[in-house]
Design a protein around this motif. Structure first.
Motif, mmCIF file in Angstrom:
data_model
loop_
_atom_site.group_PDB
_atom_site.id
_atom_site.type_symbol
_atom_site.label_atom_id
_atom_site.label_comp_id
_atom_site.label_asym_id
_atom_site.label_seq_id
_atom_site.Cartn_x
_atom_site.Cartn_y
_atom_site.Cartn_z
ATOM 1 N N UNK A 16 -8.737 15.382 -84.622
ATOM 2 C CA UNK A 16 -9.912 15.573 -84.400
ATOM 3 C C UNK A 16 -9.931 16.814 -83.194
ATOM 4 N N UNK A 17 -11.183 17.216 -83.000
ATOM 5 C CA UNK A 17 -11.200 18.077 -81.772
ATOM 6 C C UNK A 17 -10.933 19.615 -82.392
ATOM 7 N N UNK A 18 -11.125 20.711 -81.415
ATOM 8 C CA UNK A 18 -11.258 22.004 -81.747
ATOM 9 C C UNK A 18 -9.444 22.314 -81.937
ATOM 10 N N UNK A 19 -9.162 23.196 -82.960
ATOM 11 C CA UNK A 19 -7.894 23.484 -83.407
ATOM 12 C C UNK A 19 -7.228 24.100 -82.214
ATOM 13 N N UNK A 20 -5.916 23.535 -82.202
ATOM 14 C CA UNK A 20 -5.038 24.399 -80.984
ATOM 15 C C UNK A 20 -4.215 25.351 -81.604
ATOM 16 N N UNK A 21 -3.613 26.321 -80.565
ATOM 17 C CA UNK A 21 -2.683 27.365 -81.162
ATOM 18 C C UNK A 21 -1.456 26.621 -81.478
ATOM 19 N N UNK A 22 -0.809 27.245 -82.354
ATOM 20 C CA UNK A 22 0.507 26.558 -82.988
ATOM 21 C C UNK A 22 1.701 26.777 -81.909
ATOM 22 N N UNK A 23 2.315 25.518 -81.665
ATOM 23 C CA UNK A 23 3.476 25.702 -80.693
ATOM 24 C C UNK A 23 4.569 26.843 -80.949
ATOM 25 N N UNK A 24 4.753 26.957 -82.393
ATOM 26 C CA UNK A 24 5.489 28.001 -82.893
ATOM 27 C C UNK A 24 5.305 29.262 -82.663
ATOM 28 N N UNK A 74 -0.609 19.119 -85.067
ATOM 29 C CA UNK A 74 -2.048 19.152 -84.986
ATOM 30 C C UNK A 74 -2.813 17.790 -84.797
ATOM 31 N N UNK A 75 -3.819 17.839 -83.662
ATOM 32 C CA UNK A 75 -4.568 16.482 -83.467
ATOM 33 C C UNK A 75 -5.544 16.603 -84.748
#
Length: 250
Positions: free
Chosen positions: A52-60, A49-50
């Motif tokens: 900063x910024x908006x949380x992204x969906x987990x690649x898993x 996960x980055x």
């Protein structure tokens, strides 16, 4: 006596997703399989996960969704999105997250090759656990003469060419999924990718045999057989003809 009565739709019920998925459901195998995979090692992007910024969906979560779609013949990102909103197994698998089809398509777009590797490992796992199998062919006790031909004979060059072609076909299969995003229906044979990956495994096994033996040619039917060039065949036929003529003169 009346009919079996359903529950009141407005009634609040204490029911977890865990209780709605069968203990031996294939989706549990998919979940565990992806959990133990090192996605970063396979080449997946943005596995961490980055800050900063908006949380992204987990690649898993997205990888699990694609393996689930692969197992169930779902090739469209739009349909995968729908599965996360109406399919209990899919909801359980991704833990209730609902990525839109653009997010799902983008994940595939930037992880085509890693997804190929993931699908390949999944097929190997299923074969090792006897979750999938081949056709059973039974014959009587008669003896049959082996039929060796070019289709059953492989050189390094031939295997390399076929592996390149299979990679192209697997890539085309995944690229076709991009096209399906614009429609609501899926096309093609759901088992096509599985067959391609199994064939790739077979050719890679043949190539390993060549590497281990140090040979440059492998016959599946008869390990001692080698393919002759046209010139060698002509020479052999000429020798046979001369021997036959000599025998006739005697």
């Amino acid at each position: 006596m009346g009919f079996v009565q359903g529950v009141n739709r407005g009634q609040i019920r204490m029911l977890a997703l865990e209780d709605m998925v069968a203990e031996k459901a294939m989706v549990r195998v998919i979940d565990r399989f992806v959990e133990v995979m090192d996605l970063e090692k396979l080449g997946f992007e943005k596995t961490k996960p980055a800050p900063t910024g908006r949380p992204a969906y987990s690649p898993k979560a997205l990888a699990k969704l694609y393996v689930y779609g692969y197992e169930n013949g779902i090739r469209s990102s739009r349909r995968l999105e729908k599965e996360t909103r109406r399919n209990v197994e899919a909801m359980w698998l991704v833990e209730g997250v609902t990525p839109d089809y653009k997010t799902i398509a983008e994940f595939r777009k930037y992880n085509l090759r890693p997804l190929q590797k993931l699908f390949q490992k999944f097929v190997k796992l299923c074969k090792a656990w006897d979750l999938i199998g081949g056709e059973l062919l039974a014959v009587d006790g008669s003896k049959f003469k082996a039929d060796n031909n070019k289709k059953m004979n492989f050189s390094r060059k031939k295997l390399d060419a076929r592996l390149v072609r299979l990679d192209e076909q697997i890539g085309q299969y995944l690229s076709d999924m991009e096209h399906n995003d614009s429609t609501e229906t899926d096309t093609g044979n759901p088992t096509e990718l599985k067959q391609l990956l199994e064939r790739k495994d077979l050719y890679e096994a043949y190539k390993k045999q060549l590497d281990d033996s140090g040979e440059n040619e492998l016959s599946v039917v008869d390990f001692d057989v080698r393919v002759m060039s046209s010139r060698e065949k002509d020479d052999l036929n000429q020798r046979i003809r001369l021997l036959f003529l000599s025998d006739q003169r005697l």
